[in-house]
Design an enzyme around this catalytic site. Structure first.
Site, mmCIF file in Angstrom:
data_model
loop_
_atom_site.group_PDB
_atom_site.id
_atom_site.type_symbol
_atom_site.label_atom_id
_atom_site.label_comp_id
_atom_site.label_asym_id
_atom_site.label_seq_id
_atom_site.Cartn_x
_atom_site.Cartn_y
_atom_site.Cartn_z
ATOM 1 N N LYS A 87 0.848 -1.193 0.000
ATOM 2 C CA LYS A 87 0.000 0.000 0.000
ATOM 3 C C LYS A 87 0.883 1.243 0.000
ATOM 4 O O LYS A 87 1.999 1.232 0.532
ATOM 5 C CB LYS A 87 -0.983 -0.024 1.161
ATOM 6 C CG LYS A 87 -0.384 -0.045 2.538
ATOM 7 C CD LYS A 87 -1.428 -0.312 3.621
ATOM 8 C CE LYS A 87 -2.432 0.819 3.773
ATOM 9 N NZ LYS A 87 -3.319 0.617 4.955
ATOM 10 N N SER A 162 -8.144 1.508 4.907
ATOM 11 C CA SER A 162 -7.244 2.196 4.003
ATOM 12 C C SER A 162 -6.453 1.277 3.083
ATOM 13 O O SER A 162 -5.797 1.738 2.147
ATOM 14 C CB SER A 162 -6.268 3.072 4.796
ATOM 15 O OG SER A 162 -5.371 2.289 5.580
ATOM 16 N N SER A 186 -8.227 -0.802 9.031
ATOM 17 C CA SER A 186 -7.769 -0.627 7.649
ATOM 18 C C SER A 186 -7.374 -1.903 6.931
ATOM 19 O O SER A 186 -7.180 -1.884 5.720
ATOM 20 C CB SER A 186 -6.591 0.354 7.611
ATOM 21 O OG SER A 186 -7.035 1.650 7.949
#
Length: 483
Positions: A87, A162, A186
């Site tokens: 990420k 996220s 997340s």
């Protein structure tokens, strides 16, 4: 991707690479082709690094050939040649880290972050960087840097956040597994939205996720995968070099083998406490949709059928939690170094959080942090009456792109935040408590959308949670197609 490769689990892929049935160059090439074919619509990736990936694959194949000649294949690292992605909050050497923000510069990182370094050492090959919300702040992965990350099971829908880009890439079959980081849900939120197993380990098991100003020690890193077995494979790679042997033992609970070995053991008979209580319910309208309740009912039935005692748990939360958590969660954005002329490039929610964080006194922040430590002690004491806690993973089905931030309606930062808390009301308190938790899909709706549950265990219960996830996960044969 070639059908034979695409159908393999991460473990199957690892094994085929180990035996030489597949080469790393073949596998990485297939994944890059899949990304090229699909990601323009999906938006899972911010940056793809094909040259570096193919170079790493060639090196992996050379190492495999040398190990075969020397009879040392067993000495190859656990994820030798397995593709993954990181990420865009994690630094990957030589690749820009955007943090999902147009308000900061994006120079190439000078070195790998902790999680990237761990997985490189384990033999994994990075294909690039995946989409995140700005500074990882939200439960949806939309920003002003790149296309929004969409849900493979409905492209008009969000993949969550996220770790939304990573979850979308795994669910779509572009990569077999990926690490995420989780400071308030997340990993578990996008796992639930995309129909994956997502594990948030307990605090301290592996190196912390990278997060600015994590004063409350909320953020941890963990696996996103299509099965409990694959999640265990990735957790082993993260933990093997990430914790001293005594730390691993302290977190390993009753098992002494690897997580991959442990996941196939049957858990002992457990007391499972079921709850819909949320620390956000005094502030927002927490109303689980029928699909969320059906996912929970399915989990209750499967656990009871497996011989576990499943009963309603009475849990009470202090109504001061929303203000305290929000103060801790947003503290970091107040101290970010952003040039004044670039402040308008922040998303409206980040700007609002940043302004409030800068106006909040240190005394008020310290008071919030002290409250969260008391909240942790009280909540852990309540949970201790049960071996495992069970609740829905999300209160709602995956939401449309733009639904939180108001791209299709007039929204304020407070409306945006309220919608996120109502969407995922059972995640952040687990981070405050530092406990391990796993999100696992238990059913698919008539529209082909995944819905699942969250299991929360005591410290050291990661292996147990993965065992229960294996019991609960919906058989792949009953899932509807991606589209």
């Amino acid at each position: 991707m070639d059908d034979g490769v695409a159908r393999l689990s991460a473990r199957g892929l690892r094994d085929a690479l180990r035996t030489g049935e597949l080469s790393a160059r073949d596998v990485v090439g297939h994944c890059l082709e899949a990304i090229e074919a699909s990601d323009r619509q999906l938006g899972a990736f911010v940056t793809v690094t094909p040259e570096a990936a193919l170079e790493a694959a060639a090196a992996a194949d050379e190492a495999h050939a040398a190990a075969r000649r020397n009879g040392t294949l067993d000495a190859l690292p656990a994820l030798h040649g397995v593709p993954t992605a990181f990420k865009d909050l994690h630094d990957v050497a030589g690749v820009p880290t955007t943090h999902g923000s147009a308000a900061i510069d994006h120079p190439p990182a000078s070195s790998d972050g902790p999680v990237v370094a761990l997985l490189r050492a384990a033999g994994a090959i990075s294909l690039g960087k995946t989409q995140v919300p700005e500074f990882g702040l939200t439960a949806y992965s939309e920003n002003r840097v790149a296309r929004p990350s969409r849900n493979p099971h409905g492209l008009a829908l969000s993949s969550g956040g996220s770790s939304g880009g990573s979850a979308a890439a795994v669910a779509a079959g572009l990569i077999p597994l990926a690490p995420g980081s989780d400071g308030g849900g997340s990993i578990r939120i996008p796992a639930a939205a995309c129909g994956l197993v997502g594990l948030k380990p307990g605090r301290g098991l592996i190196p912390a996720g990278e997060s600015t100003g994590d004063l409350a020690r909320l953020v941890v890193s963990g696996p996103l995968a299509r099965s409990a077995e694959d999640a265990a494979l990735l957790l082993d790679a993260l933990v093997a070099r990430g914790a001293p042997s005594d730390r691993r033992a302290a977190h390993s609970g009753r098992h002494s083998a690897s997580y991959l070995d442990a996941v196939h053991s049957e858990p002992h008979r457990l007391k499972v406490g079921v709850t819909l209580a949320s620390p956000w319910e005094q502030r927002y309208r927490i109303a689980p949709e029928p699909e969320a309740r059906a996912a929970l009912d399915t989990a209750v039935e499967r656990l009871a059928a497996a011989g576990h005692l499943v009963a309603e748990a009475e849990i009470r939360y202090d109504n001061r939690y929303p203000d305290a958590f929000t103060a801790a969660w947003t503290a970091g954005v107040g101290s970010l170094r952003i040039r004044p002329e670039r402040e308008p490039l922040l998303t409206p929610l980040t700007r609002a959080f940043r302004r409030r964080a800068q106006q909040r006194s240190r005394a008020k922040l310290d008071k919030a942090l002290a409250f969260l430590r008391r909240f942790e002690r009280d909540t852990v004491a309540q949970y201790r009456q049960w071996d495992v806690m069970l609740m829905p993973a999300l209160a709602q089905t995956p939401r449309p792109i733009g639904w939180f931030s108001g791209q299709e309606w007039e929204a304020t930062a407070d409306h945006d935040y309220a919608r996120q808390c109502e969407f995922a009301p059972w995640s952040s308190m687990v981070n405050v408590c530092g406990l391990p938790a796993v999100s696992v899909p238990t059913l698919w709706t008539d529209l082909g959308l995944p819905m699942g549950v969250q299991l929360v265990g005591p410290m050291g219960s990661e292996a147990l949670l993965l065992q229960l996830a294996r019991v609960l996960e919906e058989p792949a044969s009953s899932r509807r197609g991606i589209g």
